[in-house]
Scaffold this active site. Structure first.
Site: not given
Ligand SMILES: *[C@@H]1O[C@H](CO)[C@@H](O)[C@H](O)[C@H]1NC(C)=O
Ligand SMILES: *[C@@H]1O[C@H](CO)[C@@H](O)[C@H](O)[C@H]1NC(C)=O
Ligand SMILES: *[C@@H]1O[C@H](CO)[C@@H](O)[C@H](O)[C@H]1NC(C)=O
Ligand SMILES: *[C@@H]1O[C@H](CO)[C@@H](O)[C@H](O)[C@H]1NC(C)=O
Ligand SMILES: *[C@@H]1O[C@H](CO)[C@@H](O)[C@H](O)[C@H]1NC(C)=O
Ligand SMILES: *[C@@H]1O[C@H](CO)[C@@H](O)[C@H](O)[C@H]1NC(C)=O
Ligand SMILES: *[C@@H]1O[C@H](CO)[C@@H](O)[C@H](O)[C@H]1NC(C)=O
Ligand SMILES: *[C@@H]1O[C@H](CO)[C@@H](O)[C@H](O)[C@H]1NC(C)=O
Length: 534
Positions: A27-28, A66, A120, A317
């Protein structure tokens, strides 16, 4: 040599032994990894994995948020197709009953399992991670996820509870003496132990860090002494760029330690001393996840199924770590749209040990960098291609249920391994919505919900340029208006990798800008085959 399996059933088929797929989504995560040349990173496990893999240096997400990004790449449809720019609609109900990547594998005989954050959670996956359509088994979420925002960070040495952004912890003091990502690893290992030898599987493992808050085992700080970090220069919002491109990192401001800085909204910068702590915690969180990924891959090795498992590592991302004095995703720049993408394919990116007898290079290792542009929507058609159940490119006229708005990048990997370059798609597309030109807290200009969206920033990234056009957007019709361009940005990667200098209004770039604008307006289909030299 392939092991050949034959099954006699209603459908009689003979084929090479089918490979498993492990998709790891962090994530991220931006490309703060050793194998991407980041000297500040400490990611020995991912680097070791990457040494036998294809590493994409130009892989891009379709939206730096997300839910839109995950729904986009899991269906291989772009945010405009799913009309999901926030968290609050489910494509099957609102747009079309589109087939997902795991669903496609499931209906072709794979056991599919979701562990952690893959879809998500919430409305955008029907509060079920798109179960039962996508998954053979109920998706797993860690028990301790419920403490996500609980006041359990320790400040200083006093064990004071706080809802902090920076939250290095002692795992033994945490509820249930664990953390969500440690639970995720444990469940993934259990799944693998139980699967070895059964039907081929598609396992998606979604790790939650380095998403904020930076709650991670404090032992990982030791790899990241503060002295090695600097805030990006220039540490300021760019000149000659409309405020519509800015995102005011509202989610950070809500954290107790950031709120205590009493920063004036929206432009006052985080002081450099605190900024360095954020960068440190981001890198330490990445080292933490690197450790868990190492354990996951070792487990595959231990079970002797690694050589029969395609492994892909990517992210939804990136994240701005102080570039343009921004701390978050929510934008249309390289730092938030570029993602790591590392793909290991047994027998292709590395030699299998069993079939290694006549190979001179005993290591069998090939680290391969690929600089062609790829997009997250390409993952679905690539995995389908590798599984020999390829899907067509979506046509523009029909509402096909199973198709793709990306293309398989297997040919790129094959060519790269032969040191060949082949003509490839010339640009990656992305987008980001805004409720207004000036940043605001209500509506939240970082994450506007659909009915608040008044503008859409469309962005195009070629190997050399990024061009972004901010257009007015009507949230009822969900249409953007190309006759109403609110702002433009153009960055020349030939001399400005950091995208710090907007050249959209310089005379010398006018012709190029017009060309890029037309490309952006014509969309993704148009760049697949054209011989463009941009
Ligand atoms: C791939 O599928 C086709 C039929 O769709 C089949 O003829 C071929 O043998 C398969 N290849 C492999 C390697 O399984
Ligand atoms: C979404 O979930 C609800 C409740 O489980 C279910 O009734 C509904 O059919 C689901 N929607 C779709 C499109 O499958
Ligand atoms: C959507 O597709 C799934 C799987 O093909 C099918 O089971 C379901 O009935 C479809 N739903 C609708 C509303 O068409
Ligand atoms: C975590 O702790 C709670 C309360 O102590 C307990 O009810 C729960 O079963 C534990 N969960 C796990 C996954 O260990
Ligand atoms: C689809 O593409 C065809 C040929 O490229 C074009 O003529 C047609 O106008 C397009 N349709 C839509 C709805 O964009
Ligand atoms: C590709 O190029 C590299 C470095 O130039 C070389 O080491 C390798 O042997 C080449 N591989 C092939 C398949 O030609
Ligand atoms: C698009 O913007 C132009 C210029 O502002 C305006 O004249 C036109 O009415 C808009 N079109 C739509 C469909 O809103
Ligand atoms: C910035 O904008 C000013 C005024 O619009 C213009 O004179 C200047 O050339 C621009 N600079 C760049 C780098 O675009």
């Amino acid at each position: 040599m392939f092991v050949t399996l034959c099954f006699a059933s209603l459908i009689v088929w003979c084929t090479a032994e089918r490979q498993n797929f492990l998709l790891i989504i962090v994530d991220d995560l931006r490309t703060t990894l050793g194998c991407y040349g980041d000297l500040k990173a400490y990611t020995p496990n991912i680097d070791r994995f990457a040494a036998e893999a294809a590493i994409f240096s130009q892989a891009f997400a379709q939206q730096a948020l997300c839910a839109p990004s995950r729904n986009s790449f899991l269906t291989s449809r772009r945010p405009d197709t799913l009309q999901l720019y926030d968290f609050y609609s489910y494509w099957r109900k609102d747009i079309g009953n589109f087939t997902t990547l795991p669903q496609h594998l499931k209906s072709n005989g794979y056991i599919t399992k979701s562990i952690g954050k893959v879809f998500h959670p919430g409305i955008s996956s029907n509060n079920s991670d798109d179960n039962p359509y996508s998954w053979s088994e109920t998706p797993f979420h860690p028990f301790t996820e419920r403490y996500k925002d609980a006041p359990i960070c320790q400040t200083n040495e006093q064990l004071l509870p706080a809802r902090n952004l920076l939250c290095p912890v002692k795992v033994s003091l945490m509820p249930n003496k664990t953390l969500p990502d440690i639970e995720i690893l444990k469940e993934a290992k259990n799944f693998l132990s139980n699967q070895a030898g059964n039907s081929p599987f598609f396992l998606a493992v979604g790790f939650q860090k380095p998403h904020i808050p930076f709650k991670y085992p404090k032992k990982y700080i030791k790899y990241h002494p503060l002295q090695k970090f600097k805030v990006p220069k220039p540490y300021k919002w760019s000149d000659n760029v409309s405020s519509i491109a800015y995102n005011p990192w509202n989610d950070l401001r809500k954290r107790k330690d950031v709120a205590a800085l009493n920063l004036k909204f929206p432009w006052e910068k985080i002081p450099e001393s605190f900024a360095l702590l954020i960068i440190q915690s981001y890198y330490a969180s990445v080292t933490y996840i690197d450790n868990l990924i190492g354990k996951l891959i070792n487990h595959l090795k231990k079970l002797s199924i690694q050589e029969n498992t395609v492994i892909m590592l990517t992210s939804d991302h990136g994240w701005s770590l102080g570039e343009r004095a921004i701390w978050a995703k929510y934008s249309n720049y390289d730092v938030t749209l570029k993602v790591p993408l590392i793909v290991s394919i047994p027998g292709l990116t590395y030699k299998k040990s069993k079939t290694n007898t006549n190979v001179k290079d005993s290591s069998g290792r090939t680290q391969t960098f690929i600089n062609s542009i790829v997009e997250l929507v390409d993952i679905f058609p690539t995995i389908a291609d590798l599984a020999n159940i390829s899907i067509p490119i979506c046509s523009n006229e029909t509402t096909q249920i199973t198709c793709s708005e990306g293309i398989t990048f297997v040919p790129l990997i094959r060519a790269a391994l032969k040191n060949e370059t082949i003509s490839w798609k010339k640009a990656a597309f992305g987008q980001y919505p805004r409720p207004s030109i000036e940043p605001s807290i209500h509506p939240n200009s970082d994450e506007p919900c659909l009915k608040e969206i008044k503008a859409m920033g469309y962005t195009l990234r070629t190997n050399k340029y990024r061009y972004t056009a901010w257009l007015s957007f009507d949230s009822k019709s969900k249409l953007s208006n190309w006759s109403n361009i609110i702002a433009e940005e153009l960055y020349d990667h030939n001399n400005d990798e950091g995208e710090n200098r907007n050249v959209a209004f310089l005379e010398g770039y006018m012709k190029l800008k017009e060309k890029l604008k037309i490309l952006l307006q014509h969309g993704w289909r148009n760049v697949l085959s054209d011989e463009l030299n941009l």
